[in-house]
Design a protein around this motif. Structure first.
Motif: not given
Length: 283
Positions: A75-83, A140-146, A192-198
């Motif tokens: 399973q892939v997860g899309d992660l947002d992080l906020f202060n 894996v773990h990309d910072v390119i996909g929106t 941050l697309n955690v575990f996603m392979c891109t």
């Protein structure tokens, strides 16, 4: 209009060597050894299950660890992080990508947006660190996909789909901060697309995805350098081997855990200050 013919020096122009835009030799380095030592014997203080095709949030105080785990299937997860104290400061995937590359792993830092621009988390553990870059240029773990979103789906297919990661993240953030959906949506950002392979195709330069190498039990872990609100969607594409915005793919829950270091382990550590640029002189 026809395509222009290649100039006589076309090959020479292509052969010019690239220059790294942001050399990182002077970039402040995280004390990875300290963080990893502090993780040993840390106590789990909170956890939340992220349901399939849905999202959930969890608070991660500064100096704590966020572990993301695949628990039942790939399973892939899309992660947002906020202060956690100020939603206007959030993860900046574009600058993180410019500094560390298209995919992140152990030792890489996650940076926040302007005008704050400081490291808000550091990757301290990654069971997929072995993957590297494959023959297709994927990693894996990309910072390119929106993030998969209903607006692009409407443009491409003319279909309204309400369980895209963008929609899931919006609902979860709205619930976490008791916000109207439209106000919460304005804060949702590139993930941050955690575990996603891109990667990018070499012939057309298009963004591609492929089956993630993640398996049950794999984890990805961050050290929180400020108080964070973590919001994550379990992507409706499952392992993203075929599609990411439908109910057809097998989809599994994920686990977010928060760990607190033992007393005394981080006594000499300080949270990073906001960026030192003096805006009074104009941007």
């Amino acid at each position: 209009m026809t395509n222009p013919t290649s100039p006589v020096d076309a090959d020479a122009r292509r052969a010019v060597k690239p220059v790294i835009c942001y050399p990182t030799e002077t970039l402040p380095k995280p004390d990875l050894a300290l963080y990893q030592a502090a993780r040993v014997g840390a106590e789990k203080v909170a956890e939340v299950i992220v349901p399939p095709r849905d999202a959930a949030s969890i608070e991660v105080p500064e100096g704590h660890f966020l572990r993301i785990v695949s628990i039942e299937g790939p399973q892939v997860g899309d992660l947002d992080l906020f202060n956690s104290k100020d939603l206007s400061e959030r993860f900046y995937s574009g600058k993180t990508r410019a500094l560390h590359g298209t995919h992140v792993t152990i030792g890489d830092q996650l940076w926040s947006n302007f005008p704050f621009m400081r490291p808000i988390a550091t990757v301290v553990d990654d069971t997929l660190n072995w993957y590297g870059i494959d023959d297709f240029g994927g990693s894996v773990h990309d910072v390119i996909g929106t993030r998969c979103d209903p607006y692009t789906g409407q443009v491409l297919n003319g279909v309204d789909y309400h369980h895209c990661c963008h929609s899931n993240l919006t609902r979860a953030l709205a619930a976490a901060r008791v916000l109207p959906l439209d106000e919460a949506e304005a804060h949702v950002h590139d993930v941050l697309n955690v575990f996603m392979c891109t990667g990018f195709t070499r012939d057309t330069g298009q963004y591609f995805m492929k089956a993630s190498p993640v398996r049950s039990g794999d984890h990805f872990e961050l050290f929180a350098q400020i108080d964070l609100l973590a919001v994550m969607s379990a992507c409706p594409g499952g392992d993203c081997s075929t599609e990411h915005s439908s109910d057809a793919a097998a989809c599994y829950p994920m686990l977010m855990e928060v760990y607190k270091a033992a007393d005394g382990r981080l006594d000499d550590w300080q949270s990073p200050s906001v960026n030192g640029y003096d805006r009074s002189h104009g941007t």
